[in-house]
Design a protein around this motif. Structure first.
Motif, short mmCIF file in Angstrom:
data_model
loop_
_atom_site.label_atom_id
_atom_site.label_comp_id
_atom_site.label_asym_id
_atom_site.label_seq_id
_atom_site.Cartn_x
_atom_site.Cartn_y
_atom_site.Cartn_z
N ILE A 447 0.35 -1.30 -0.14
CA ILE A 447 -0.47 0.14 -0.16
C ILE A 447 0.92 0.90 -0.02
O ILE A 447 1.80 1.69 0.86
N VAL A 448 0.30 1.83 -0.40
CA VAL A 448 1.47 3.71 -0.77
C VAL A 448 0.59 4.70 -0.30
O VAL A 448 -0.12 4.56 -0.43
N THR A 449 0.91 5.65 0.54
CA THR A 449 0.59 6.91 0.96
C THR A 449 1.44 7.58 1.06
O THR A 449 2.30 7.88 0.66
N ALA A 450 1.20 9.09 1.25
CA ALA A 450 1.75 10.17 1.22
C ALA A 450 1.89 10.91 2.91
O ALA A 450 0.37 10.42 3.55
N ASP A 451 2.55 11.07 2.97
CA ASP A 451 3.27 12.16 4.18
C ASP A 451 1.71 13.50 4.25
O ASP A 451 1.15 14.01 5.51
N ARG A 452 0.96 13.98 3.41
CA ARG A 452 -0.36 15.34 3.23
C ARG A 452 -0.28 14.67 2.20
O ARG A 452 -0.07 14.76 0.88
N PRO A 453 -1.90 15.01 2.49
CA PRO A 453 -2.85 14.63 1.81
C PRO A 453 -3.11 15.70 0.69
O PRO A 453 -2.60 16.89 1.15
N MET A 454 -3.26 15.66 -0.37
CA MET A 454 -3.67 17.08 -1.30
C MET A 454 -5.22 17.35 -1.26
O MET A 454 -5.41 18.31 -1.68
N THR A 455 -6.25 16.84 -1.14
CA THR A 455 -7.55 17.26 -0.48
C THR A 455 -8.64 16.82 0.11
O THR A 455 -7.36 16.12 0.95
N LEU A 456 -9.46 16.81 0.82
CA LEU A 456 -9.74 16.79 2.55
C LEU A 456 -10.29 15.74 2.13
O LEU A 456 -10.62 14.52 0.45
N GLN A 457 -10.08 14.37 3.38
CA GLN A 457 -9.42 13.25 2.47
C GLN A 457 -11.41 12.91 3.61
O GLN A 457 -11.55 13.29 4.32
N ASN A 458 -11.16 11.41 2.99
CA ASN A 458 -12.86 10.75 3.74
C ASN A 458 -12.59 9.90 5.00
O ASN A 458 -11.74 9.05 4.87
#
Length: 508
Positions: A447-458
């Motif tokens: 699973i790949v994730t990012a430390d900072r979202p680019m949009t409002l997250q669910n």
């Protein structure tokens, strides 16, 4: 020594090259390469194009947008990427090369339109500004704006001459081009409405009565809708019309607007190059030197307003949408760029050099090299843990990793934003949280994730992902990319395969 007589009205080919349009086209081609070439081969040059590329590539394997892979962009955009990959292979260079061809077409058409008002040198400056504006507004690789702009410019070139003896025929071709542009991005609709209205006004001015105008209006609308109707009929024939209808139309209106709506405070600075060019063009047209013919310049001004309506048509706006204004604004600015005006060539030179400095090409070239190295390193670290039956899943990260790792994909929602962005909840054919839970149940190998979202997250979906990572995954490699830290998480029990997935392996 006797020499051959010169035929009046004819020049040697070399003279025609140096004095005619060919030299201008060569200069524009070199500029297109200079402003786009540094991204050639970069699989993570931008975000959206990675999705378009993946779906287009899978179309070459007889899979369908909206059915096998979901997005709301029109079929025509994916068809361009499919053709690019069919001709030039599955890599990023395929669509970037085609994007460069479209960008060159836009530059040439901008030049030809600018020639209606100015000399070759001034028209070349206008086309150069248009080319650099595309790059400034993130259309330096393969955003959809790159592909629909030459179609819209073609409409303008066919319609700008209202006195042409075959204007009605040219208008029909223009409406068909508009229909093709709609199949690249539906937001060009206001521009199509403008061009259609202009064509009807010209027909009225040429003496058409009300009945004739009504008939031609119907023909114009049908020509403009024909490509979309053809795509709809194709999906009807293959039994997936509902999927086509939902993705192309219903999801557009069901998507929630962003918290900042259509205008963010930082957009004032971001749109400054366009607003300054337009302001200078208007000032020069009314206070310095009246452009001739004035009707042509007013046509460009009206088109600019229609282009602005295209930008503001969605309920949430990103800065790269303004690339759609690069051509009409450059044409509105022609009066200030005209070297026969009171300021001579100075404004054109200053504006061109300012845009060139704004692009910061050496820095962006270094960034592109760093990010493609990061993408390759990330793909190399992920590849041993995934396969055609054990999937990679991108909760947040570059879509290009699916192809680069030859992994299967556990969901039809291949673009991470579709499942992690809370604004998409309600716009998809499935419930976001339920789909995330289903994907996690397949036990992805990575699973790949990012430390900072680019949009409002669910938040509910995010909670499920964080719980799965804490319980079943260990942190792997982390690389910097586009100002974020992208991390690959490897499942702790690699010997246990996933549940059956919806897709097959992704061959190179």
């Amino acid at each position: 020594m006797m020499t051959a007589p010169t035929v009046p009205g004819k020049r040697r080919w070399s003279d025609a090259v140096m004095c005619g349009d060919v030299l201008c086209y060569v200069l524009l081609a070199l500029l297109v390469i200079a402003t786009r070439g540094i991204w050639f081969g970069d699989p993570v040059a931008d975000f959206d194009e990675q999705l378009y590329s993946y779906i287009g590539w899978r179309m070459t394997q007889r899979e369908l947008p909206f059915v096998d892979w979901w997005d709301r962009k029109p079929f025509g955009l994916f068809a361009i990427f499919a053709l690019s990959h069919a001709l030039f292979g599955p890599g990023a260079l395929a669509y970037q090369f085609v994007g460069a061809l479209f960008a060159f077409a836009s530059a040439v058409l901008t030049y030809r339109l600018a020639r209606k008002l100015a000399s070759r040198s001034s028209a070349t400056i206008a086309a150069a500004i248009q080319t650099m504006l595309m790059c400034a507004y993130a259309s330096y690789s393969a955003q959809s704006e790159v592909f629909f702009l030459p179609l819209v410019l073609g409409m303008a070139l066919l319609l700008v001459d209202g006195d042409h003896p075959r204007f009605t025929r040219r208008a029909m071709v223009a409406m068909l081009l508009g229909g093709l542009a709609l199949q690249v991005k539906y937001t060009v609709l206001p521009q199509c409405v403008f061009f259609g209205s202009w064509a009807l006004w010209v027909e009225h001015r040429r003496g058409a009565d009300l009945r004739t105008l009504a008939g031609r209006a119907i023909l114009f609308v049908m020509a403009g809708l024909m490509p979309t109707i053809a795509v709809g009929l194709f999906y009807l024939a293959v039994g997936h019309f509902d999927a086509f209808l939902h993705a192309n139309f219903f999801s557009f209106f069901n998507r929630d607007p962003g918290p900042e709506g259509r205008w963010a405070s930082e957009d004032l600075i971001g749109t400054l190059p366009l607003s300054m060019l337009a302001a200078c063009g208007f000032y020069a047209a009314f206070r310095m030197k009246r452009p001739e013919p004035i009707g042509v310049w007013l046509f460009f001004a009206g088109w600019s307003l229609a282009g602005l309506a295209s930008v503001f048509l969605p309920r949430e706006i990103y800065l790269y949408y303004y690339a759609a204004l690069s051509a009409p604004v450059a044409l509105v600015a022609v009066p200030i760029l005209d070297r026969t005006g009171p300021l001579r060539a100075y404004p054109g030179v200053v504006l061109t050099l300012s845009l060139a400095l704004l692009l910061q090409m050496p820095q962006r070239a270094r960034e592109s090299q760093d990010e493609r190295q990061a993408a390759n390193a990330l793909a190399a670290a992920i590849a041993p843990h995934v396969s055609g039956s054990r999937c990679l899943w991108l909760w947040d990260g570059p879509t290009a990793l699916y192809r680069m790792t030859r992994s299967c994909v556990p969901t039809a929602y291949v673009y991470p934003d579709h499942l992690n962005n809370s604004l998409e909840d309600g716009a998809l054919p499935v419930d976001q949280v339920q789909e995330v839970a289903r994907v996690l149940a397949t036990r992805p190998g990575v699973i790949v994730t990012a430390d900072r979202p680019m949009t409002l997250q669910n938040e509910t979906a995010e909670y499920l992902v964080e719980g799965a990572l804490a319980a079943h995954y260990e942190r792997g490699v982390t690389v910097p990319m586009h100002g974020r830290q992208i991390t690959a998480w490897t499942r702790k029990d690699p010997s246990r395969g996933p549940a059956t997935t919806a897709t097959g392996p992704s061959p190179r």
